[in-house]
Write a protein that holds these residues in place. Structure first.
Motif, PDB file in Angstrom:
ATOM      1  N   PHE A 171      -7.301 -27.061  33.579  1.00 20.40           N
ATOM      2  CA  PHE A 171      -7.678 -27.067  32.165  1.00 20.40           C
ATOM      3  C   PHE A 171      -8.306 -25.727  31.745  1.00 20.40           C
ATOM      4  O   PHE A 171      -8.869 -25.632  30.665  1.00 20.40           O
ATOM      5  N   GLY A 172      -8.242 -24.725  32.608  1.00 22.25           N
ATOM      6  CA  GLY A 172      -8.801 -23.410  32.266  1.00 22.25           C
ATOM      7  C   GLY A 172     -10.308 -23.494  32.034  1.00 22.25           C
ATOM      8  O   GLY A 172     -10.842 -22.859  31.124  1.00 22.25           O
ATOM      9  N   GLN A 173     -11.011 -24.274  32.847  1.00 20.95           N
ATOM     10  CA  GLN A 173     -12.434 -24.520  32.576  1.00 20.95           C
ATOM     11  C   GLN A 173     -13.361 -23.467  33.193  1.00 20.95           C
ATOM     12  O   GLN A 173     -13.481 -23.370  34.421  1.00 20.95           O
ATOM     13  N   HIS A 174     -13.976 -22.670  32.312  1.00 21.66           N
ATOM     14  CA  HIS A 174     -15.032 -21.723  32.687  1.00 21.66           C
ATOM     15  C   HIS A 174     -16.122 -21.931  31.636  1.00 21.66           C
ATOM     16  O   HIS A 174     -15.911 -21.645  30.459  1.00 21.66           O
ATOM     17  N   PHE A 175     -17.255 -22.456  32.078  1.00 21.17           N
ATOM     18  CA  PHE A 175     -18.249 -22.933  31.120  1.00 21.17           C
ATOM     19  C   PHE A 175     -19.305 -21.875  30.803  1.00 21.17           C
ATOM     20  O   PHE A 175     -19.708 -21.094  31.657  1.00 21.17           O
ATOM     21  N   LEU A 176     -19.800 -21.932  29.567  1.00 18.34           N
ATOM     22  CA  LEU A 176     -20.933 -21.109  29.148  1.00 18.34           C
ATOM     23  C   LEU A 176     -22.143 -22.035  29.139  1.00 18.34           C
ATOM     24  O   LEU A 176     -22.243 -22.919  28.292  1.00 18.34           O
TER      25      LEU A 176
ATOM     26  N   GLU B 275     -10.889 -32.060  22.644  1.00 17.99           N
ATOM     27  CA  GLU B 275     -10.971 -31.850  24.103  1.00 17.99           C
ATOM     28  C   GLU B 275      -9.832 -32.602  24.797  1.00 17.99           C
ATOM     29  O   GLU B 275      -9.615 -33.787  24.540  1.00 17.99           O
ATOM     30  N   ALA B 276      -9.131 -31.904  25.700  1.00 19.70           N
ATOM     31  CA  ALA B 276      -8.003 -32.516  26.408  1.00 19.70           C
ATOM     32  C   ALA B 276      -8.432 -33.258  27.668  1.00 19.70           C
ATOM     33  O   ALA B 276      -7.702 -34.119  28.151  1.00 19.70           O
TER      34      ALA B 276
ATOM     35  N   GLY C  24     -11.869 -27.441  22.911  1.00 19.86           N
ATOM     36  CA  GLY C  24     -12.380 -27.373  24.275  1.00 19.86           C
ATOM     37  C   GLY C  24     -13.890 -27.314  24.368  1.00 19.86           C
ATOM     38  O   GLY C  24     -14.455 -26.362  24.899  1.00 19.86           O
ATOM     39  N   PRO C  25     -14.604 -28.336  23.893  1.00 21.94           N
ATOM     40  CA  PRO C  25     -16.069 -28.312  23.994  1.00 21.94           C
ATOM     41  C   PRO C  25     -16.566 -28.398  25.431  1.00 21.94           C
ATOM     42  O   PRO C  25     -17.658 -27.906  25.739  1.00 21.94           O
ATOM     43  N   GLY C  26     -15.789 -29.052  26.314  1.00 18.11           N
ATOM     44  CA  GLY C  26     -16.219 -29.178  27.717  1.00 18.11           C
ATOM     45  C   GLY C  26     -17.617 -29.756  27.782  1.00 18.11           C
ATOM     46  O   GLY C  26     -17.914 -30.783  27.152  1.00 18.11           O
TER      47      GLY C  26
ATOM     48  N   ASN D  92     -14.434 -21.237  22.726  1.00 20.16           N
ATOM     49  CA  ASN D  92     -14.274 -20.500  23.977  1.00 20.16           C
ATOM     50  C   ASN D  92     -12.964 -21.045  24.549  1.00 20.16           C
ATOM     51  O   ASN D  92     -12.954 -22.087  25.186  1.00 20.16           O
TER      52      ASN D  92
ATOM     53  N   PRO E 227      -9.448 -22.082  26.314  1.00 18.89           N
ATOM     54  CA  PRO E 227      -8.875 -22.129  27.664  1.00 18.89           C
ATOM     55  C   PRO E 227      -7.819 -21.030  27.776  1.00 18.89           C
ATOM     56  O   PRO E 227      -6.995 -20.879  26.875  1.00 18.89           O
TER      57      PRO E 227
ATOM     58  N   ASP F 169      -4.625 -32.953  23.084  1.00 19.36           N
ATOM     59  CA  ASP F 169      -4.198 -31.584  23.342  1.00 19.36           C
ATOM     60  C   ASP F 169      -4.231 -30.813  22.018  1.00 19.36           C
ATOM     61  O   ASP F 169      -3.555 -31.201  21.061  1.00 19.36           O
ATOM     62  N   ALA F 170      -5.003 -29.726  21.961  1.00 24.26           N
ATOM     63  CA  ALA F 170      -5.152 -28.978  20.711  1.00 24.26           C
ATOM     64  C   ALA F 170      -3.829 -28.379  20.228  1.00 24.26           C
ATOM     65  O   ALA F 170      -3.691 -28.076  19.040  1.00 24.26           O
TER      66      ALA F 170
HETATM   67  N1  SAM Z   1     -16.547 -24.717  25.310  1.00 23.87           N
HETATM   68  C1  SAM Z   1     -16.915 -24.889  26.706  1.00 23.87           C
HETATM   69  C2  SAM Z   1     -17.858 -23.783  27.123  1.00 23.87           C
HETATM   70  O1  SAM Z   1     -17.867 -22.748  26.437  1.00 23.87           O
HETATM   71  O2  SAM Z   1     -18.558 -23.962  28.117  1.00 23.87           O
HETATM   72  C3  SAM Z   1     -15.699 -24.956  27.631  1.00 23.87           C
HETATM   73  C4  SAM Z   1     -14.751 -23.793  27.545  1.00 23.87           C
HETATM   74  S1  SAM Z   1     -13.478 -23.814  28.770  1.00 23.87           S
HETATM   75  C5  SAM Z   1     -13.034 -22.091  28.795  1.00 23.87           C
HETATM   76  C6  SAM Z   1     -12.057 -24.481  27.927  1.00 23.87           C
HETATM   77  C7  SAM Z   1     -12.135 -25.936  27.498  1.00 23.87           C
HETATM   78  O3  SAM Z   1     -10.907 -26.287  26.854  1.00 23.87           O
HETATM   79  C8  SAM Z   1     -12.301 -26.938  28.607  1.00 23.87           C
HETATM   80  O4  SAM Z   1     -13.243 -27.899  28.246  1.00 23.87           O
HETATM   81  C9  SAM Z   1     -10.918 -27.599  28.766  1.00 23.87           C
HETATM   82  O5  SAM Z   1     -10.946 -28.909  29.271  1.00 23.87           O
HETATM   83  C10 SAM Z   1     -10.428 -27.546  27.334  1.00 23.87           C
HETATM   84  N2  SAM Z   1      -8.966 -27.520  27.176  1.00 23.87           N
HETATM   85  C11 SAM Z   1      -8.043 -26.980  28.003  1.00 23.87           C
HETATM   86  N3  SAM Z   1      -6.810 -27.109  27.494  1.00 23.87           N
HETATM   87  C12 SAM Z   1      -6.955 -27.770  26.306  1.00 23.87           C
HETATM   88  C13 SAM Z   1      -6.058 -28.206  25.295  1.00 23.87           C
HETATM   89  N4  SAM Z   1      -4.733 -27.978  25.404  1.00 23.87           N
HETATM   90  N5  SAM Z   1      -6.538 -28.853  24.232  1.00 23.87           N
HETATM   91  C14 SAM Z   1      -7.876 -29.085  24.093  1.00 23.87           C
HETATM   92  N6  SAM Z   1      -8.789 -28.686  25.015  1.00 23.87           N
HETATM   93  C15 SAM Z   1      -8.334 -28.038  26.095  1.00 23.87           C
END
Ligand code: SAM
Length: 274
Positions: A24-29, A75-76, A54-56, A121, A123, A101-102
């Motif tokens: 899911f490209g997850q890198h959190f702030l 959020e996916a 992508g609030p994560g 932020n 993905p 899925d956004a």
């Molecule tokens: N906003 C958070 C932060 O800054 O800590 C998380 C950012 S992280 C880079 C990307 C977020 O996008 C993750 O929570 C991930 O699960 C979500 N994500 C990935 N692909 C997505 C999609 N197609 N649609 C919606 N959310 C998605």
């Protein structure tokens, strides 16, 4: 519980047993100083509606809610739903969650006729397609404040003549004012990605080109930058080559990276209306 009583993000993640997933490209702030700075750069506040992709764990979401804005978060990854429902309750209902899925979100429906600001932020795996969707699709955001890999952010805001100038620069700048407003080092994220990131702020132009012009611009820029070292008369051969360039007032011997936005729009209009 209210927003200012929420535990630190690390504790919230631990409490919910959540670890970042690569797919899911997850890198959190997790540093609220950074997410608050992004919220300030987004220039949103009471009365504004923000769509956050992508609030994560919700670090940026918390900062956006603190401004007084209303937030719809898309959020996916369903693992974050319980944590985000708690955040929604702490915000007094100012946060609405959509688990989807956004790429398939209907932003026009989400916005409900009211201007909406995109703040995210993003993905890495879907950042560019989402940006193209918001720049050229049916829904035009009021503004976009978006974190990308630094290399993508630089391409969005690049000027003609630079190595970073390409298709994304032309599409972004034909539709918006675009500026890199913040650099963020890899170490600011948990887990840290391999590359640095940057925040871009985009404000759509009042006179955004209509869909047929944007379609033509996509066709022209794909051909021109597909062979960026070639002269336009060769790279655009299948679309009219030297004749097209001359009719558009663009030098046929020039290379794509030297042509400004007006030049590309002239090529697109000439090709489309021939
Ligand atoms: N906003 C958070 C932060 O800054 O800590 C998380 C950012 S992280 C880079 C990307 C977020 O996008 C993750 O929570 C991930 O699960 C979500 N994500 C990935 N692909 C997505 C999609 N197609 N649609 C919606 N959310 C998605």
């Amino acid at each position: 519980m209210t927003l200012d009583q929420l535990p630190p993000l690390r504790d919230t993640l631990a409490e919910h047993g959540l670890l970042a997933k690569k797919s899911f490209g997850q890198h959190f702030l997790l540093d609220l100083n950074i997410t608050r700075k992004i919220a300030r750069l987004a220039q949103v506040g009471p009365g504004d509606h923000v769509i956050e992709v992508g609030p994560g764990p919700g670090g940026l979401t918390r900062a956006l809610l603190e401004t007084g804005a209303r937030v719809t978060a898309v959020e996916a990854d369903p693992r974050f739903a319980p944590l985000l429902e708690e955040l929604s309750a702490a915000s007094g209902g100012a946060l609405t969650l959509r688990l989807e899925d956004a790429l398939t979100t209907n932003e026009t429906e989400v916005a409900g006729g009211v201007p909406a600001h995109m703040v995210s932020n993003l993905p890495y795996n879907v950042g560019t397609p989402l940006l193209i969707k918001w720049l050229t699709g049916a829904f035009t955001p009021a503004s976009m404040t978006l974190m990308f890999q630094k290399e993508v952010a630089d391409r969005v805001a690049a000027e003609p003549g630079s190595d970073a100038y390409g298709r994304l620069s032309v599409i972004a700048q034909a539709t918006s004012h675009a500026q890199v407003v913040m650099d963020v080092p890899a170490r600011a994220f948990t887990p840290p990605p391999k590359v640095a990131s940057a925040v871009v702020r985009l404000t759509p132009l009042a006179e955004r080109p209509e869909a047929p012009r944007l379609d033509a611009l996509q066709t022209i820029t794909a051909a021109a930058f597909g062979q960026r070292r070639k002269m336009l008369r060769s790279s655009l051969k299948a679309l009219g080559g030297g004749d097209l360039c001359e009719a558009a007032g663009v030098p046929p011997e020039a290379r794509a990276e030297t042509i400004d936005i007006e030049g590309f729009l002239a090529l697109a209009d000439t090709w489309r209306l021939r």
